[in-house]
Design an enzyme around this catalytic site. Structure first.
Site, short mmCIF file in Angstrom:
data_model
loop_
_atom_site.label_atom_id
_atom_site.label_comp_id
_atom_site.label_asym_id
_atom_site.label_seq_id
_atom_site.Cartn_x
_atom_site.Cartn_y
_atom_site.Cartn_z
N ALA A 48 1.33 -1.32 0.26
CA ALA A 48 0.04 0.06 0.46
C ALA A 48 0.53 1.34 0.22
CB ALA A 48 -1.13 -0.03 0.85
N CYS A 49 2.17 1.11 0.52
CA CYS A 49 2.63 2.43 0.53
C CYS A 49 3.88 2.09 -0.84
CB CYS A 49 4.01 2.62 1.78
SG CYS A 49 3.17 1.73 3.51
#
Length: 160
Positions: A48-49
């Site tokens: 997600a990052c």
């Protein structure tokens, strides 16, 4: 206790990449006299990052700066060597990367999370904040670590 809008950031020390290798940089060094977007992420290169959160700030950097922001900084509970590699691979020139390797800053602002169930240990929650001269003016914290919605660049641009 979790930091709130209107609170001063606590004193903490990050590690950053300097001309001669890693160096210390305090919260005063980063935020004093500046208007900074601080993006907290659970971990460099995590899905997600890496795919959802950081790319928006890379793509929208100029637009964010045009709204009166002096700097965009990303902090993560990683060492500076990992953050340097992430910055380079992500094409994130012009964005400051602040290593919080021992989660001291994340704990001091009350935005740490326990990622040990995934083998990650202590981590930072996902958030974006606007800090003016060390004071939190906007704070958007994600309810779910795998999402980058309220803390993403687009959401932040709507309130700048």
């Amino acid at each position: 206790m979790t930091i709130q809008v209107g609170d001063h950031l606590p004193q903490a020390t990050f590690r950053v990449n300097g001309p001669d290798g890693p160096q210390a940089k305090t919260t005063d060094d980063v935020f004093k006299g500046r208007r900074v977007v601080l993006v907290g992420v659970p971990g460099a290169f995590t899905p997600a990052c890496h795919r959802n959160h950081l790319p928006g700030f890379v793509a929208k950097r100029e637009e964010i700066v045009a709204r009166g922001i002096d700097a965009i900084a990303v902090t993560s509970v990683n060492d500076i060597f990992v953050l340097n590699a992430w910055q380079q691979q992500s094409g994130a020139e012009g964005i400051e990367f602040l290593a919080d390797g021992n989660a001291e800053f994340a704990k001091a602002i009350g935005l740490e999370m326990d990622g040990s169930g995934f083998g990650l240990g202590p981590r930072s929650q996902r958030y974006a904040m606007v800090v003016e001269d060390g004071v939190v003016r906007i704070l958007n914290v994600e309810d779910t670590p795998s999402k980058a919605e309220v803390s993403g660049a687009e959401a932040l641009l709507k309130v700048l």
